[in-house]
Design an enzyme around this catalytic site. Structure first.
Site, PDB file in Angstrom:
ATOM      1  N   TYR A 188     -17.676  15.871 -15.945  1.00  0.00           N
ATOM      2  CA  TYR A 188     -18.112  14.302 -15.674  1.00  0.00           C
ATOM      3  C   TYR A 188     -19.022  14.233 -14.782  1.00  0.00           C
ATOM      4  CZ  TYR A 188     -17.299   9.590 -14.549  1.00  0.00           C
ATOM      5  OH  TYR A 188     -17.464   8.263 -14.157  1.00  0.00           O
TER       6      TYR A 188
ATOM      7  N   LYS B 167      -8.618   5.281 -19.303  1.00  0.00           N
ATOM      8  CA  LYS B 167      -9.032   5.945 -20.534  1.00  0.00           C
ATOM      9  C   LYS B 167      -8.007   5.712 -21.378  1.00  0.00           C
ATOM     10  CE  LYS B 167     -13.096   6.917 -18.549  1.00  0.00           C
ATOM     11  NZ  LYS B 167     -12.727   6.603 -17.118  1.00  0.00           N
TER      12      LYS B 167
ATOM     13  N   ASP C 170      -8.198  18.537 -15.356  1.00  0.00           N
ATOM     14  CA  ASP C 170      -8.426  16.894 -15.920  1.00  0.00           C
ATOM     15  C   ASP C 170      -8.182  16.822 -17.018  1.00  0.00           C
ATOM     16  OD1 ASP C 170      -9.615  14.482 -16.521  1.00  0.00           O
ATOM     17  OD2 ASP C 170     -11.273  14.471 -14.974  1.00  0.00           O
TER      18      ASP C 170
ATOM     19  N   ARG D 180       0.941  -1.324  -0.100  1.00  0.00           N
ATOM     20  CA  ARG D 180      -0.091  -0.083   0.036  1.00  0.00           C
ATOM     21  C   ARG D 180       0.768   1.158  -0.033  1.00  0.00           C
ATOM     22  NH1 ARG D 180      -1.715   0.087   4.848  1.00  0.00           N
ATOM     23  NH2 ARG D 180      -0.515   1.825   5.522  1.00  0.00           N
TER      24      ARG D 180
END
Length: 380
Positions: A102, A200, A175, A49
């Protein structure tokens, strides 16, 4: 020596592995690491982590392709966004977001961060004066921009917003998911942080979910890295490896995405079933000049409004065959969707509600004539 984008994408963070000489970084599929003695972990790794060699390779590559000094990888784009908000903002602060953001970003602000005490205002992000008018002096901590926006493909003036953010002591977040680092470099234009859904274009093959933050500010980067570990929304080593593999071909894929999108825009422009085409490459697009200054090309995302209204927009989506009816974007395969009932359903009834007659295309890298034939039959 300064290298070109494609060279950096292929090599940054990806030196041959020291022990075996493996050219591709290994997938370090482990949760923990042996220590030679208490407090002396080998090579600085204790628990995945906190740090993992595969994720570190991806993070170094992310920073390099965005021109930043710190890159951080997350389990999803929204995990990256949430970590950023809780690092930079405090309860009572205010953030400006696009008025066509978005749907997932809108939901994060309206349904999660607002309950935490963060206020937000939606403004036309393509209009610097409108954003300035939305600033709450002494309270606005962040200006959140998408460019191009999702799904209306609006264009924000990154340099102009960066200057405004400096004037009001706020952070500018961009973004960059739709453009990708290949087409646009927000940090070079003054942004403080770049956000990605690496699901994406960076991943590029619709087989991995992830997110990223990149900054050129080492102090902010250290704070973000602390919260990345403390909040724990990191991606696993296999997901990091898949994303790293996708980045290697980002440049060549984006060129094909853009080539195909331009052909499709030309086709849609002359189709009677289409009322309006939204694409920043259009010379009559209100953000075209700005996009031409800050983008290499205009991208693979195309939206259009159906002449027959919302019901016809849904029918067009349902009739497509080669264009897969699915959410997400940026993969090698072409996708079609109805934002109002799919990706942006969470914005229904809000100021960010998208038009019902809107169809969004993620143009893939297939043979473009096949894509044109499919659209022709879907449009009827």
């Amino acid at each position: 020596m300064t290298y070109g984008f494609d060279t950096v994408a292929i090599h940054a963070g990806q030196e041959p592995e020291a022990r075996t000489g493996a050219v591709v970084p290994p997938i370090y599929q482990t949760s923990t690491y042996a220590q030679d003695e208490v407090g002396a972990p080998r090579a600085g790794y204790e628990y995945s982590r906190s740090a993992n060699p595969t994720r570190d390779a991806l993070q170094e590559c992310l920073a390099a392709i965005e021109g930043g000094r710190v890159g951080l990888a997350f389990a999803s784009g929204l995990a990256a966004e949430d970590t950023l908000l809780r690092t930079v903002c405090r309860p009572g602060d205010h953030v400006i977001i696009p008025d066509d953001a978005y749907g997932g970003t809108f939901r994060l602000f309206a349904k999660v961060a607002e309950r935490w005490g963060l206020a937000w205002t939606a403004a036309r992000i393509s209009d610097v004066d409108a954003v300035r008018a939305a600033v709450q002096p002494g309270r606005t901590r962040m200006i959140w921009a998408e460019t191009p926006t999702n799904p209306l493909l609006g264009i924000a003036d990154i340099a102009g917003l960066a200057a405004l953010a400096r004037d009001v002591a706020a952070r500018l977040v961009v973004d960059n998911t739709f453009a990708s680092p290949y087409l646009q470099q927000p940090l070079a234009l003054g942004a403080d942080v770049v956000v990605h859904s690496t699901t994406k274009y960076l991943g590029g093959h619709s087989d991995v979910v992830g997110g990223a933050l990149v900054t050129d500010d080492p102090e902010l980067g250290a704070e973000l890295a602390f919260h990345q570990n403390a909040m724990g929304a990191v991606n696993g080593p296999f997901d990091a490896w898949l994303t790293l593999r996708g980045i290697k071909t980002l440049g060549v894929r984006m060129e094909r995405h853009c080539d195909n999108a331009e052909r499709i825009v030309e086709f849609l422009d002359h189709h009677p079933a289409v009322r309006q085409v939204l694409y920043p490459g259009h010379r009559d697009h209100p953000g075209h000049e700005t996009a031409a200054k800050q983008m290499r090309r205009f991208g693979g995302m195309v939206s259009f409004r159906a002449a027959g209204g919302a019901a016809e927009a849904v029918r067009i989506c349902n009739r497509a065959r080669l264009f897969v009816l699915a959410e997400s974007l940026g993969g090698v395969e072409s996708l079609i969707e109805h934002p109002g009932r799919m990706t942006h359903a969470s914005a229904a009834g809000s100021p960010l509600e998208v038009p019902g007659d809107l169809v969004r295309l993620s143009v893939g890298i297939e043979t473009v004539d096949d894509l044109l034939a499919d659209l022709d039959q879907a449009l009827g």
